[in-house]
Write an enzyme that holds these catalytic residues in place. Structure first.
Site, PDB file in Angstrom:
ATOM      1  N   GLY A  11       0.838  -1.209   0.000  1.00 30.81           N
ATOM      2  CA  GLY A  11       0.000   0.000   0.000  1.00 30.81           C
ATOM      3  C   GLY A  11       0.866   1.249   0.000  1.00 30.81           C
ATOM      4  O   GLY A  11       1.908   1.282   0.641  1.00 30.81           O
ATOM      5  N   VAL A  23      16.844   8.840   0.130  1.00 30.21           N
ATOM      6  CA  VAL A  23      17.703   7.769  -0.404  1.00 30.21           C
ATOM      7  C   VAL A  23      18.519   8.323  -1.568  1.00 30.21           C
ATOM      8  O   VAL A  23      19.744   8.140  -1.640  1.00 30.21           O
ATOM      9  CB  VAL A  23      16.836   6.562  -0.869  1.00 30.21           C
ATOM     10  N   ARG A  72       1.347  -4.959  -6.017  1.00 36.87           N
ATOM     11  CA  ARG A  72       1.503  -6.224  -5.299  1.00 36.87           C
ATOM     12  C   ARG A  72       1.833  -7.278  -6.342  1.00 36.87           C
ATOM     13  O   ARG A  72       1.423  -7.154  -7.502  1.00 36.87           O
ATOM     14  CB  ARG A  72       0.241  -6.576  -4.536  1.00 36.87           C
ATOM     15  N   GLY A 102       5.459  -2.351   3.703  1.00 33.92           N
ATOM     16  CA  GLY A 102       4.964  -2.912   4.950  1.00 33.92           C
ATOM     17  C   GLY A 102       5.471  -4.321   5.199  1.00 33.92           C
ATOM     18  O   GLY A 102       6.465  -4.766   4.610  1.00 33.92           O
ATOM     19  N   ASP A 103       4.739  -4.986   6.051  1.00 34.01           N
ATOM     20  CA  ASP A 103       5.083  -6.321   6.514  1.00 34.01           C
ATOM     21  C   ASP A 103       5.364  -7.324   5.372  1.00 34.01           C
ATOM     22  O   ASP A 103       6.389  -8.013   5.356  1.00 34.01           O
ATOM     23  CB  ASP A 103       3.843  -6.787   7.289  1.00 34.01           C
ATOM     24  N   THR A 125       3.941   2.065   5.964  1.00 28.93           N
ATOM     25  CA  THR A 125       2.549   1.596   5.910  1.00 28.93           C
ATOM     26  C   THR A 125       1.737   2.453   6.867  1.00 28.93           C
ATOM     27  O   THR A 125       2.213   2.782   7.957  1.00 28.93           O
ATOM     28  CB  THR A 125       2.423   0.103   6.278  1.00 28.93           C
ATOM     29  N   ASP A 127      -0.740   1.526   8.484  1.00 24.42           N
ATOM     30  CA  ASP A 127      -1.339   0.703   9.547  1.00 24.42           C
ATOM     31  C   ASP A 127      -0.562   0.700  10.873  1.00 24.42           C
ATOM     32  O   ASP A 127      -1.106   0.362  11.907  1.00 24.42           O
ATOM     33  CB  ASP A 127      -1.472  -0.748   9.079  1.00 24.42           C
ATOM     34  N   ASP A 129       1.499  -1.499  11.757  1.00 20.54           N
ATOM     35  CA  ASP A 129       1.331  -2.883  12.245  1.00 20.54           C
ATOM     36  C   ASP A 129       2.647  -3.662  12.251  1.00 20.54           C
ATOM     37  O   ASP A 129       2.644  -4.873  12.159  1.00 20.54           O
ATOM     38  CB  ASP A 129       0.292  -3.617  11.374  1.00 20.54           C
ATOM     39  N   ARG A 171      -6.979  -4.007   9.382  1.00 17.57           N
ATOM     40  CA  ARG A 171      -7.614  -5.334   9.458  1.00 17.57           C
ATOM     41  C   ARG A 171      -7.132  -6.117  10.671  1.00 17.57           C
ATOM     42  O   ARG A 171      -7.895  -6.773  11.346  1.00 17.57           O
ATOM     43  CB  ARG A 171      -7.339  -6.126   8.181  1.00 17.57           C
ATOM     44  N   GLU A 222     -11.395  -1.748  10.667  1.00 24.00           N
ATOM     45  CA  GLU A 222     -11.932  -2.790   9.761  1.00 24.00           C
ATOM     46  C   GLU A 222     -11.969  -4.169  10.416  1.00 24.00           C
ATOM     47  O   GLU A 222     -12.914  -4.931  10.248  1.00 24.00           O
ATOM     48  CB  GLU A 222     -11.004  -2.924   8.550  1.00 24.00           C
ATOM     49  N   ARG A 252      -5.291   7.598   3.281  1.00 25.77           N
ATOM     50  CA  ARG A 252      -3.936   7.428   2.750  1.00 25.77           C
ATOM     51  C   ARG A 252      -3.484   8.599   1.889  1.00 25.77           C
ATOM     52  O   ARG A 252      -2.332   8.648   1.486  1.00 25.77           O
ATOM     53  CB  ARG A 252      -3.900   6.175   1.858  1.00 25.77           C
TER      54      ARG A 252
END
Ligand code: ATP
Length: 321
Positions: A11, A23, A72, A102-103, A125, A127, A129, A171, A222, A252
């Site tokens: 995302g 960078v 993705r 993200g993860d 991300t 989230d 998370d 989520r 969510e 976002r």
């Protein structure tokens, strides 16, 4: 090391552009060539690679989204996909890679790293998370976006003596609901980490109404259910007037907050320094107690996310009366 690559994956988050800029500028400062890989791992497999120049990153830091685009890729999760990605890196003589995502993106980075590619991750991300770091790039902006919407929704709910239920992303992780809820003085926060039965939540809203508080704000992540379903439930069992709003992608979008820009700049710089320092382990940046430190990717992807129970409990007290 002469040439490095950078990609954004999963995302998009506000602050990714600020990280790409850091960078690029850090790389150029130490005489590295910096290549941009477009559309994440999908683009890597397909060879969508090009040199980055000043014009690419100039005046983009304050913008949301990602100039490198994101995607993705199911193919990248397969042995064949990873092999293709590695052969593209070799063909372009990219000796080290920076992955902003993200993860899931970090799992991909770890897979590349295990095959001998020097990779550094930057956590991006909304989230928040990723348990190994206190904050991920984009989270602060998302929380601010949501907080601003809470106040707008509260105005119209108050005009009609209604309860407003606001559904936000998350989520598996309720951090956006929690932080925005605390910042926006929510009355109830429904998150997957602290299950509160809908019966208890509905009773609380009915009790609020009985003591004269006709307007309440409920945040729902969510992962704790759908706002509209919760409203249906409350309508069925109480006489509370209630309306749902699903914030969706608005969370976002927009310009990254100052916090996210600074975090992205620090992490982007550190990522290049780690990559260029060949004696150093390959890993990922994280922020802990306001310091940027590095950890191995394998540790980052295996650290469980932990919920801030104290902050949740604090809000329960704030919402009592
Ligand atoms: P967000 O948190 O915003 O969803 P994310 O990085 O977690 O971002 P994912 O869709 O989970 O988003 O992952 C992004 C990409 O990373 C996937 O499309 C896939 O290409 C790669 N990826 C995810 N999991 C793995 C894995 N176990 N092994 C290799 N690659 C992976």
């Amino acid at each position: 090391m002469k040439r490095i690559g950078v990609l954004t994956s999963g995302g998009d988050t506000p602050g990714m552009n600020a990280a790409i800029r850091a960078v690029f500028k850090t790389g150029v400062d130490i005489d590295l060539q910096v290549m941009g890989i477009y559309h994440g791992y999908k683009g890597l497999i397909e060879g969508r690679v090009g040199y980055l120049a000043h014009a690419d990153v100039e005046s983009k830091m304050h913008k949301g989204g990602t100039i490198l685009r994101t995607a993705r890729s199911e193919e990248f999760k397969t042995e064949g996909g990873i092999e293709k990605a590695i052969s593209v890196l070799r063909a372009y003589e990219i000796e080290g890679l920076i992955v902003i995502g993200g993860d899931g993106s970090f799992k991909g980075a770890d897979a590349l790293s295990k095959r001998g590619i020097p990779v550094i991750g930057i956590p991006g991300t909304i989230d928040n998370d990723m348990g190994y770091t206190d904050f991920t790039i984009g989270f602060d902006t998302a929380v601010n976006n949501v907080m601003n919407e809470i106040y707008k929704i509260r105005d119209t709910m108050r005009a009609h003596d209604r309860v407003g239920v606001i559904e936000v992303m998350g989520r598996r992780c309720g951090d956006i609901a929690l932080w925005a809820g605390v910042a926006g003085a929510a009355d109830i926060i429904l998150v997957p980490e602290r299950p509160l039965s809908w019966a208890d939540a509905a009773n609380r809203l009915a009790a609020n109404k009985l003591r004269g508080q006709l307007t309440s704000i409920v945040m729902i992540a969510e992962g704790a259910g759908k706002a509209e379903d919760f409203c249906e439930y409350v309508r069925k069992y109480t006489d509370v007037e209630i309306k749902a709003t699903v914030l969706g992608y608005i969370q976002r979008g927009g310009n990254p907050s100052a916090f996210d820009r600074v975090l992205a700049a620090k992490m982007g710089q550190r990522a290049v320094e780690l990559l260029a320092d060949e004696a150093h382990m390959r890993g990922t940046d994280r922020i802990r107690e306001n310091r940027i430190i590095s950890v191995p990717l394998a540790e980052a992807v295996s650290t469980r996310d932990c919920f801030d129970d104290k902050l949740y409990d604090l809000n329960s007290v704030m919402a009592k009366f």
